[in-house]
Write an enzyme that holds these catalytic residues in place. Structure first.
Site, PDB file in Angstrom:
ATOM      1  N   ASP A  65      45.129-139.179 -53.380  1.00  0.00           N
ATOM      2  CA  ASP A  65      44.230-138.861 -51.283  1.00  0.00           C
ATOM      3  C   ASP A  65      43.040-139.396 -52.171  1.00  0.00           C
ATOM      4  OD1 ASP A  65      44.439-134.867 -52.556  1.00  0.00           O
ATOM      5  OD2 ASP A  65      43.782-136.296 -53.558  1.00  0.00           O
ATOM      6  N   TYR A  67      38.751-139.395 -52.772  1.00  0.00           N
ATOM      7  CA  TYR A  67      38.323-138.479 -53.643  1.00  0.00           C
ATOM      8  C   TYR A  67      37.382-137.076 -52.351  1.00  0.00           C
ATOM      9  CZ  TYR A  67      37.714-142.037 -56.797  1.00  0.00           C
ATOM     10  OH  TYR A  67      37.981-143.450 -57.242  1.00  0.00           O
ATOM     11  N   PHE A  78      40.751-144.940 -54.692  1.00  0.00           N
ATOM     12  CA  PHE A  78      40.307-145.131 -54.989  1.00  0.00           C
ATOM     13  C   PHE A  78      38.586-145.941 -55.370  1.00  0.00           C
ATOM     14  CE2 PHE A  78      44.650-145.196 -57.318  1.00  0.00           C
ATOM     15  CZ  PHE A  78      44.432-144.766 -57.989  1.00  0.00           C
ATOM     16  N   HIS A 189      48.712-142.649 -64.400  1.00  0.00           N
ATOM     17  CA  HIS A 189      47.319-142.783 -63.641  1.00  0.00           C
ATOM     18  C   HIS A 189      46.243-143.130 -64.744  1.00  0.00           C
ATOM     19  CE1 HIS A 189      44.194-141.219 -61.210  1.00  0.00           C
ATOM     20  NE2 HIS A 189      45.105-141.214 -60.077  1.00  0.00           N
TER      21      HIS A 189
END
Length: 222
Positions: A65, A67, A78, A189
């Protein structure tokens, strides 16, 4: 007009969008904005789809989701707008790009990843909005029903796409994709908690370009 045409390509390919499901979600989000701070700003929620039309997609990078810090979310997974400082995950992504593509010599990267989106990299978060300061707060709104269908429709469409799935949440999306028709790349991740467990050294960016070139498509200038 160009952005509208891009959304139309998604509506033509994704039944939920053709039915206006995203409009209902946006209306819910607008109502929430009256009660709480919501990111990304209004007008940027569908930015990933506006910047990368369905038929232009070559690579899909799946985030969880947006930031949830003020001024960070810009509608692309990102990515953060300039001159906002790159969050740790984005810094680690740049480190791997530098190692993998540029021989360890890190070029000057802009934190706004629209340059990737313009080349056919769909930077798709599973949830397209979030409450300020609370990761995952909007997962119950229904965004994932839409973004899962987007991923599935991409997987059913043209062959030879690259899907980058980082972290367990994103890796679970592999079930939506035909691995015989597309290249599915999985890694931990890029967050500081897990990047050293295999994200660094995954070479996803060079692997993606090699795959695209092997299938007659222009590689990405990372």
């Amino acid at each position: 007009m160009q952005a509208l045409n891009a959304l139309e390509t998604w509506a033509a390919a994704v039944p939920l969008m053709d039915d206006g499901y995203h409009e209902d979600l946006l209306a819910q989000v607008d109502a929430l904005r009256a009660q709480e701070a919501v990111y990304p700003p209004e007008g940027q929620v569908l930015r990933a789809l506006r910047m990368t039309p369905f038929d232009a997609v070559k690579v899909v990078i799946v985030g969880q989701d947006p930031y949830h810090g003020e001024g960070q979310a810009d509608g692309l997974a990102f990515s953060v707008p300039e001159p906002v400082k790159a969050p740790p995950s984005l810094r680690n992504i740049f480190k791997e790009v530098a190692r993998d593509v540029y021989g360890g010599k890190e070029p000057v990267f802009t934190t706004d990843l629209s340059r990737w989106a313009e080349q056919g990299v769909l930077l798709l978060n599973a949830s397209l909005t979030v409450r300020a300061g609370e990761a995952g707060a909007h997962r119950t709104l229904g965004w994932e029903q839409l973004t899962d269908q987007i991923i599935a429709r991409l997987g059913e469409g043209r062959c030879s796409l690259v899907f980058m799935l980082w972290g367990n949440f994103a890796k679970a999306k592999a079930a939506l994709i035909d691995g015989e028709r597309h290249l599915i790349l999985k890694a931990p991740h890029p967050s500081p908690l897990s990047a050293y467990r295999g994200f660094f050294g995954c070479a996803h960016f060079s692997k993606a370009n090699a795959y695209l070139k092997a299938h007659g498509r222009e590689p990405i200038k990372w």
